[in-house]
Write an enzyme that holds these catalytic residues in place. Structure first.
Site, short mmCIF file in Angstrom:
data_model
loop_
_atom_site.label_atom_id
_atom_site.label_comp_id
_atom_site.label_asym_id
_atom_site.label_seq_id
_atom_site.Cartn_x
_atom_site.Cartn_y
_atom_site.Cartn_z
N LYS A 1 -1.08 6.20 -1.04
CA LYS A 1 -0.51 5.90 -2.35
C LYS A 1 -0.57 7.14 -3.28
CE LYS A 1 0.39 1.71 -1.12
NZ LYS A 1 -0.11 1.72 0.27
C1 LIG Z 1 3.48 -3.55 -0.87
C2 LIG Z 1 2.06 -3.42 -0.40
N1 LIG Z 1 1.21 -4.43 -0.60
C3 LIG Z 1 -0.08 -4.36 -0.21
C4 LIG Z 1 -0.57 -3.24 0.42
C5 LIG Z 1 -2.00 -3.23 0.88
O1 LIG Z 1 -2.72 -2.21 0.25
P1 LIG Z 1 -4.21 -1.87 0.71
O2 LIG Z 1 -4.10 -1.00 1.91
O3 LIG Z 1 -4.81 -1.15 -0.48
O4 LIG Z 1 -4.92 -3.14 0.99
C6 LIG Z 1 0.28 -2.15 0.67
C7 LIG Z 1 -0.23 -0.96 1.37
O5 LIG Z 1 0.46 -0.23 2.04
C8 LIG Z 1 1.63 -2.24 0.24
O6 LIG Z 1 2.49 -1.23 0.43
#
Ligand SMILES: Cc1ncc(COP(=O)(O)O)c(C=O)c1O
Length: 375
Positions: free
Chosen positions: A182
């Protein structure tokens, strides 16, 4: 030939200094001084209470609990998203109802939502794909008409705006990701923004294993005990220390990434004019945070050949998402509303180009490789 990765997590400020400070402070578990500093930064930015979590996945799970999803309840969301958006719903025994995305932004198509609402619908989850906000005013109007919760999956949308308002402030609860892919990162990490403040106390309890520990530390109760369901959602101080350094540079990083995306866009505008590729679209009322730059090829075959040729040039260009509605778990736990044609077509043709802090020195090579493919 140096291989160019799709993503390279970079330090952007005082990460090592803050990590050393955290280590020397002998406070490594969660909710210490660095978590506090991150909370202050988030609360000043979003003007709402914020809680750091170990991931966006965790923040989405908390949002699903706050919406009090019960077995059999339905939640409307896109199929074109990361699994965590749907898993949060399924973990509560509720049913994800997959609705198609818009062709232009690849966000939930707001015109299809109302038709998917049933007496069991409890919430809508809007994903701000690629840092471009979903059509939130329309989504919120539908939600208030039908008395539904709105949750933003703002994993990719740190500092993006919609009609001048920040992503993450446009719903009851929103979830951010600080995963290493990110804009702002801490390896793993996330945050829940509790815009609907009447749920803050419960959010604090869910995050602390179902205990009222936070209230106890504030001195508002004389002992802490188990009062609700919950889990351990808080990150350690090491994660918060790294994250705070990143948050301090968030504006600069965002500007950098927007410049990277603008350069790609200018470089490929002719290919787009000739109809050879589709490029990301950002509605006039939105500002993207430069999270992602993707191109849409004309056929799935072109997409596969593109990935292969780019790889031969040493440039990694991964695709995503495999649609959730037709995945093994999606068919088992979810429901599909209407045609998901845009989801199926776009997910089979899209690839992402490298965008990360530091990629500018390699951008000529990436652009050249793309042009060579189309030549
Ligand atoms: C749209 C979306 N939702 C949720 C997530 C989950 O994030 P995390 O890896 O911080 O749990 C991501 C991660 O790529 C994402 O792109």
């Amino acid at each position: 030939m140096e291989k160019l990765p799709f993503n390279r997590p970079s330090m952007t400020g005082r990460e090592l200094e803050y990590l050393t400070e955290a280590v020397n402070s002998s406070k490594l578990s969660g909710d210490g001084p660095f978590t506090e500093r991150c909370h202050e930064w988030l609360e000043q930015t979003f003007e709402s209470p914020a809680l750091l979590t170990h991931s966006c996945t965790g923040a989405l799970e908390m949002a699903a609990m706050l919406a009090d999803l019960q077995p059999g309840d339905e939640v409307i969301l896109p199929s074109y998203t990361f699994v965590s958006t749907a898993n949060a719903v399924v973990l509560r025994g509720a049913v994800p109802v997959f609705v198609d995305i818009r062709k232009d932004t690849l966000n939930l198509d707001e015109t299809l939502i109302e038709d998917a609402i049933t007496p069991r619908t409890k919430a809508i989850i809007a994903v701000h794909y690629a840092g471009v906000c979903a059509e939130m005013d329309v989504i919120n109007d539908i939600a208030s008409k039908h008395n539904l919760f709105v949750i933003e999956d703002a994993a990719q949308a740190m500092l993006s705006t919609y009609k001048g308002r920040l992503a993450g402030t446009l719903s009851d609860f929103s979830a951010f990701s600080f995963h290493e892919t990110k804009n702002i990162l801490s390896g793993e990490g996330g945050a829940l923004i509790v815009n609907n403040r009447s749920y803050l106390e419960r959010a604090e309890i869910l995050r602390e294993k179902g205990t009222n520990r936070k209230k106890f530390f504030r001195g508002a109760t004389d002992k802490y005990t188990w009062v609700d369901i919950g889990s351990s959602y808080l990150p350690s101080e090491l994660v918060a220390a790294y994250l705070f350094a990143q948050l301090e540079t968030a504006q600069d990083v965002t500007k950098y990434r927007i410049e990277v995306c603008n350069r790609y866009r200018e470089s490929f505008s002719e290919l787009s004019d000739e109809g050879l590729v589709g490029l990301p679209f950002c509605p006039e009322n939105c500002v993207s945070n430069g999270h992602m730059f993707y191109i849409v090829l004309r056929t799935p075959g072109d997409r596969d050949r593109f990935i292969e040729k780019m790889s031969a040039e040493g440039v990694m260009t991964p695709f995503h998402y495999v649609p959730l509605h037709s995945s093994p778990a999606g068919t088992r736990f979810g429901k599909t509303h209407g045609s998901l044609e845009n989801t199926d077509v776009l997910s089979s043709r899209l690839v992402r180009l490298p965008v990360y802090y530091g990629v500018k020195e390699h951008q000529d090579r990436i652009i050249e490789a793309v042009r060579k493919f189309f030549a």
